[in-house]
Every structure is written in structure tokens, then in C-alpha cells.
Design a protein around this motif. Structure first.
Motif, PDB file in Angstrom:
ATOM      1  N   SER A 263      49.748  45.613  30.971  1.00 50.07           N
ATOM      2  CA  SER A 263      50.124  46.991  31.300  1.00 50.07           C
ATOM      3  C   SER A 263      49.090  47.648  32.202  1.00 50.07           C
ATOM      4  O   SER A 263      49.432  48.452  33.076  1.00 50.07           O
ATOM      5  CB  SER A 263      50.300  47.814  30.018  1.00 50.07           C
ATOM      6  OG  SER A 263      49.095  47.830  29.260  1.00 50.07           O
ATOM      7  N   GLU A 267      49.424  48.922  36.642  1.00 45.60           N
ATOM      8  CA  GLU A 267      49.082  50.317  36.906  1.00 45.60           C
ATOM      9  C   GLU A 267      47.931  50.413  37.906  1.00 45.60           C
ATOM     10  O   GLU A 267      47.950  51.238  38.837  1.00 45.60           O
ATOM     11  CB  GLU A 267      48.694  51.021  35.601  1.00 45.60           C
ATOM     12  CG  GLU A 267      48.303  52.486  35.788  1.00 45.60           C
ATOM     13  CD  GLU A 267      47.811  53.130  34.515  1.00 45.60           C
ATOM     14  OE1 GLU A 267      47.409  54.323  34.571  1.00 45.60           O
ATOM     15  OE2 GLU A 267      47.787  52.445  33.458  1.00 45.60           O
ATOM     16  N   TRP A 268      46.927  49.567  37.732  1.00 45.24           N
ATOM     17  CA  TRP A 268      45.775  49.547  38.645  1.00 45.24           C
ATOM     18  C   TRP A 268      46.227  49.190  40.056  1.00 45.24           C
ATOM     19  O   TRP A 268      45.832  49.833  41.039  1.00 45.24           O
ATOM     20  CB  TRP A 268      44.751  48.553  38.127  1.00 45.24           C
ATOM     21  CG  TRP A 268      43.401  48.626  38.780  1.00 45.24           C
ATOM     22  CD1 TRP A 268      43.056  49.377  39.882  1.00 45.24           C
ATOM     23  CD2 TRP A 268      42.207  47.946  38.379  1.00 45.24           C
ATOM     24  NE1 TRP A 268      41.733  49.201  40.201  1.00 45.24           N
ATOM     25  CE2 TRP A 268      41.191  48.327  39.299  1.00 45.24           C
ATOM     26  CE3 TRP A 268      41.909  47.046  37.352  1.00 45.24           C
ATOM     27  CZ2 TRP A 268      39.896  47.820  39.189  1.00 45.24           C
ATOM     28  CZ3 TRP A 268      40.627  46.556  37.264  1.00 45.24           C
ATOM     29  CH2 TRP A 268      39.612  46.931  38.166  1.00 45.24           C
ATOM     30  N   LYS A 271      48.089  52.119  41.666  1.00 47.76           N
ATOM     31  CA  LYS A 271      47.215  53.213  42.061  1.00 47.76           C
ATOM     32  C   LYS A 271      46.373  52.844  43.285  1.00 47.76           C
ATOM     33  O   LYS A 271      46.088  53.702  44.121  1.00 47.76           O
ATOM     34  CB  LYS A 271      46.308  53.607  40.894  1.00 47.76           C
ATOM     35  CG  LYS A 271      47.035  54.304  39.758  1.00 47.76           C
ATOM     36  CD  LYS A 271      46.113  54.712  38.640  1.00 47.76           C
ATOM     37  CE  LYS A 271      46.881  55.390  37.498  1.00 47.76           C
ATOM     38  NZ  LYS A 271      47.469  56.669  37.917  1.00 47.76           N
TER      39      LYS A 271
END
Length: 273
Positions: A263, A267-268, A271
Motif C-alpha cells: 500500500s 502511494e509513494w 506522489k
């Protein structure tokens, strides 16, 4: 004499990806004792090689009877004209200081990739071109197309390494490879990932694989065995993502995130994009 390496700064645990990214920008508390600079005597007597040249230089040193030291982290000229060398032993758990007397012969030192000057690199290349070491011929490379366009592990400023929790080759490439791509780095693997067939053997970082010293090393789902740490402890900043908050990797990391990489990493990547 033998001695313990100086400890890195205590790992700073972060709460989420945003805090981690901000910490990396500020580099607060990172890189406790990593070798960020490397000074060796600029002398024709000292031949400085890297892991990729170690076998060839060992052949040359053996042919001429020259002393050779691997895993070098520091070297200086002693008052009597000899050479004082510090190198890692026992998978990086200890360092050993030795003194090599000045007997007029060259001394071969093997250092982490990227920690030598252009002049030292050219000197080693010229020596190997002159000597023509008799080594085995490589007939194949265990590489795949997913590595195309990424920097070499030995020269990359960012290395993202994945462990066994990545489960399969497709997930490894999507997460470890994907994060490496958005960070402009190279992908690597732990012994667990390689043994499970998740990643090819040339990606292995550790005592039995490659040794790297990038500006940033990201360990995804890697427990932090001595074997693995021996190959990456020279990184300037180490980030660890692991569900186990007590994993040994956090003892050598500068920044840690105790979370599920499946997860956190998407997300990293999003971004960074």
C-alpha cells in the motif's frame, strides 16, 4: 587491529509517506556514519579498483606478488612511507586496520563503486589493458528488458531493493522497479527475493552479491540480515519499509516506515509522479 564500525544515527520512524518524503528532502538525522567521502593517496603506487574489477586485479596482483586488500573504507600514508588501510571484515560487522610496508611494489585496494577519483579509475583501467588478465569469458547475462534505461547498480545515486514479500517477478518490477524509475535510480534485490526467483541474481545486494554506496538506498520488505547489510551499509541515507517494526533493517536505517509496502509503495510512486 580490529574494531567496531561507528554506529549510524538512530533510525527515525515516520508515520506515513508524506512524512517520509519530507524527511528525505530535509535529510534530518540521516547518514550517521556512511562513507560519503573517500580519500586515498593520489599515488601511482596505489591501484584502486571496484568489485567489478576485483577478479582481474587479483589476477594481476597474484602474478606480480603485489599486496591486495578488499572492502577498503579508508587509507592513508604512514610516517615511514607505508600505507595504513582500514577495511571491513566478517560481513561488515568489524573493521580491521592493517599497515603495508613500503617495499616499492604497487598496492591494490578494492573500494565500493563510485568512491574513487577519475584518475584512480583511469589508472586501474590502464593497468588492466596492459596486463590482459586471463579470466573466464562471460557467455550470457541474466538480465531482462525491465532493466532497460536504468542506471547501473554500481553508479546509481538511488537504489531501490526489494525483498521476498514482493511475492513474484511482476510485483517486484511494478513496485521496486516502479519506485526506482520515478526516483531516477536502479532496482536491486535481497537474497530472499533472488532465491525465490522473484528477481535475477545480478540484482543481488550483499556479501555474496554486489556492494553499493548510493546517496539513497530504499529497502522494501527486507529483514536486514548481516549478509544483505554488508552490501549496502555504505549508503549515505537508508530508508526501510517493513511491516515488522522490530526488523533488524531498522537498526541500520536512517528513516523507517512500519507499514505494508503493497500500500505504501504505490502511494509513494503516485506522489513522486
Amino acid at each position: 587491529r580490529y574494531f567496531l564500525p561507528p554506529p549510524r544515527a538512530a533510525c527515525r520512524m515516520v508515520a506515513d509517506v508524506d512524512e517520509l518524503r519530507m524527511a528525505l528532502v530535509r535529510r534530518e538525522g540521516g547518514g550517521g556514519t556512511a562513507e560519503t567521502s573517500f580519500s586515498l593517496p593520489e599515488s601511482a603506487r596505489v591501484i584502486v579498483g571496484t568489485g567489478a574489477e576485483a577478479d582481474a586485479l587479483a589476477w594481476v596482483a597474484g602474478k606480480h606478488g603485489w599486496p591486495m586488500v578488499r572492502g577498503v573504507v579508508a587509507a592513508e600514508t604512514s610516517p615511514d612511507g607505508g600505507l595504513r588501510v582500514t577495511h571491513t571484515v566478517h560481513a561488515g560487522r568489524f573493521r580491521r586496520a592493517v599497515e603495508i610496508a613500503d617495499e616499492g611494489a604497487p598496492v591494490v585496494l578494492i573500494v565500493p563503486t563510485g568512491l574513487r577519483t577519475p584518475a584512480q579509475r583511469e589508472r586501474a583501467a590502464a593497468l588492466l589493458a596492459q596486463e590482459h588478465p586471463l579470466l573466464g569469458e562471460r557467455v550470457s547475462m541474466d538480465r531482462h528488458e525491465g532493466a532497460a534505461g536504468r542506471p547501473d547498480l554500481g553508479t546509481a545515486r538511488v537504489v531501490v531493493a526489494g525483498g521476498r514479500p514482493l511475492r513474484d517477478a511482476e510485483t517486484f518490477e511494478r513496485l521496486a522497479g516502479g519506485l526506482a524509475d520515478v526516483l531516477g535510480g536502479a532496482a536491486a534485490a535481497s537474497g530472499g527475493a533472488v532465491n525465490a526467483g522473484i528477481a535475477p541474481s545480478w540484482m543481488l545486494i550483499g556479501q555474496t552479491g554486489r556492494t553499493v554506496a548510493p546517496d539513497l538506498y530504499v529497502a522494501l520488505g527486507i529483514s536486514g540480515s548481516d549478509q544483505h547489510v554488508a552490501g549496502m551499509q555504505g549508503a549515505k541515507t537508508i530508508v526501510a519499509v517493513n511491516t515488522d517494526a522490530d526488523a533488524p533493517i531498522f537498526r541500520v536505517a536512517d528513516f523507517g516506515l512500519a507499514a505494508d509496502l503493497h500500500s505504501v509503495v504505490p502511494e509513494w510512486i503516485a506522489k513522486e509522479k
